[in-house]
Design a protein around this motif. Sequence first.
Motif, PDB file in Angstrom:
ATOM      1  N   PHE A  67      41.146  34.622  43.091  1.00  0.00           N
ATOM      2  CA  PHE A  67      41.447  35.409  44.283  1.00  0.00           C
ATOM      3  C   PHE A  67      42.819  35.081  44.847  1.00  0.00           C
ATOM      4  O   PHE A  67      43.488  35.933  45.420  1.00  0.00           O
ATOM      5  CB  PHE A  67      40.332  35.253  45.326  1.00  0.00           C
ATOM      6  N   SER A 124      34.880  46.786  45.205  1.00  0.00           N
ATOM      7  CA  SER A 124      33.894  45.885  44.594  1.00  0.00           C
ATOM      8  C   SER A 124      34.555  44.544  44.281  1.00  0.00           C
ATOM      9  O   SER A 124      35.778  44.466  44.136  1.00  0.00           O
ATOM     10  CB  SER A 124      33.351  46.518  43.309  1.00  0.00           C
ATOM     11  N   ASP A 125      33.728  43.528  44.121  1.00  0.00           N
ATOM     12  CA  ASP A 125      34.221  42.169  43.928  1.00  0.00           C
ATOM     13  C   ASP A 125      34.575  41.944  42.455  1.00  0.00           C
ATOM     14  O   ASP A 125      33.926  41.171  41.773  1.00  0.00           O
ATOM     15  CB  ASP A 125      33.073  41.231  44.368  1.00  0.00           C
ATOM     16  N   ALA A 140      38.894  46.152  40.255  1.00  0.00           N
ATOM     17  CA  ALA A 140      37.986  46.527  41.347  1.00  0.00           C
ATOM     18  C   ALA A 140      37.759  48.037  41.372  1.00  0.00           C
ATOM     19  O   ALA A 140      38.552  48.803  40.833  1.00  0.00           O
ATOM     20  CB  ALA A 140      38.564  46.057  42.672  1.00  0.00           C
ATOM     21  N   THR A 163      37.289  43.229  49.500  1.00  0.00           N
ATOM     22  CA  THR A 163      35.840  43.270  49.299  1.00  0.00           C
ATOM     23  C   THR A 163      35.167  43.282  50.676  1.00  0.00           C
ATOM     24  O   THR A 163      35.819  43.054  51.697  1.00  0.00           O
ATOM     25  CB  THR A 163      35.345  42.026  48.538  1.00  0.00           C
ATOM     26  N   GLU A 186      33.448  41.093  51.889  1.00  0.00           N
ATOM     27  CA  GLU A 186      33.608  39.759  52.509  1.00  0.00           C
ATOM     28  C   GLU A 186      35.053  39.525  52.941  1.00  0.00           C
ATOM     29  O   GLU A 186      35.393  38.447  53.420  1.00  0.00           O
ATOM     30  CB  GLU A 186      33.213  38.644  51.538  1.00  0.00           C
ATOM     31  N   LYS A 201      37.836  39.574  50.901  1.00  0.00           N
ATOM     32  CA  LYS A 201      38.755  39.005  49.910  1.00  0.00           C
ATOM     33  C   LYS A 201      39.624  40.121  49.331  1.00  0.00           C
ATOM     34  O   LYS A 201      39.123  41.213  49.039  1.00  0.00           O
ATOM     35  CB  LYS A 201      37.956  38.370  48.758  1.00  0.00           C
ATOM     36  N   VAL A 212      41.380  42.173  46.570  1.00  0.00           N
ATOM     37  CA  VAL A 212      41.196  42.415  45.129  1.00  0.00           C
ATOM     38  C   VAL A 212      42.076  43.587  44.695  1.00  0.00           C
ATOM     39  O   VAL A 212      42.358  44.488  45.488  1.00  0.00           O
ATOM     40  CB  VAL A 212      39.725  42.768  44.748  1.00  0.00           C
TER      41      VAL A 212
END
Length: 449
Positions: A110, A151-152, A157, A186, A188, A190, A192
């Motif tokens: 990440f 998406s993670d 992604a 994402t 959360e 993060k 991407v």
Amino acid sequence: MMKVAKFGGSSVANAEQIKKVAQIIKEDPERRVIVVSAPGKRSADDEKVTDLLIKLGQSFSEKKDYHADLNKVLDRFKSIIDDLGLSDQILQQITTTVQSIFDSDGAMDFKLESIKAIGEDSLAQLLSEYLLSLGISARYLNPKEAGLILSDEPGGAQILDESFEKLYKLRDYREIVIIPGFFGYTKEGKLVTFSRGGSDITGSIVAAGVQAKLYENFTDVDSVYCVNPTIVNQPKEITALTYKEMRELSYAGFSVFHAEALIPAVRAEIPVCIKNTNNPSGHGTFIVSKKEANGNPIVGIASDKGFMSLYVSKYLMNREVGFGRRLLHILEDEGISYEHTPSGIDDLSVILRSDQMDESKEKVIIDRIQTELNPDQVHTERGLALIMIVGEGMNSQIGTAARATKALQNANVNIEMINQGSSEVSLMFGIKEEAERDAVKSLYQAFFK
Ligand code: ASP
């Protein structure tokens, strides 16, 4: 009504190009949302900023001294800033951002994603500052604020559906909104990125989100050509093609527009237009859901090398329940994806991209086929090229395949395999790689001359 315009790496490679971009934005008040790539190559031997950032991340992850890599990135931005007469505040910001990413906790994957995104992010901020300096009301918007929830999957992604409702609100901004392409966040929070070249995907998603009347994709060619211009000199330009046709062509080597970027535009039925930043008044190429027939069943000819076939034959294969499934299951087990499966009564070929299968993998697969399926014959053939002739007009015109095979005969090209998809949008020929250029030239003569 609004348009979303995306500018690719070559369109923002230096100050001169960015001035053209500003002019294009200024010219049409409907261009309300702008998506940008990171600065690309200024000449054939130059490096893309994203590639420089990837190297920077690599040096850090390998615990090497990364300052020379960082300086290369800063130099690229410094020359743009100086030539546009902007403040150099962004340089300090890049250095601080890099430092804080490297110092942060969390997985290396990440961190590297965040480094990769700095090119787009900084360019978007620079462009909005430049537009403001010209008296154009513009604002930078981070993808998180814009609503790009992904998406993670670092480096690959995908957009999550909940993004679209938020993106629709971009319509409410009074200023022209400048969004960096290539990345989102994402759930959360993060950062991407999409796959490489993914700013096209951001543009398409944003166009779908705001329900734009047009998604303009600015690049460095006037249009999409109907055949690879490095094979045929000055080929015809395509003025309009359908989403389906574009998908087929980009599968077999047309790289003007990212293949994944079509999906959001298709779902929302947003027409896409490929245009040239260096010639913005040109017609460009439109990618639409339906188009008028123009008499030619074919819009384009694409070709791509690097394929191989796996041939399996067994007498009475047609009566052996589950034979095909068991064969494909072996490939699945070995982590191999396949492209096509042309078949006869007692035989089946599986066409694969050869870079997935080195010789030891090939041996494992052939041994397994021999013991598990007990075939009469199994062998592989490497060095295949696939040629596709593509056009929705094919299903209503008799004789297209005859014209194509005649053209291949004229060029003395042996056809190893033929495949016509059930949708009748494309006809595919497997031939030896060495024959690719002759085959393409002859097909071009047959359909476009
Ligand atoms: N800058 C990214 C890349 O080089 C994304 C893009 O240009 O679309 O892959």
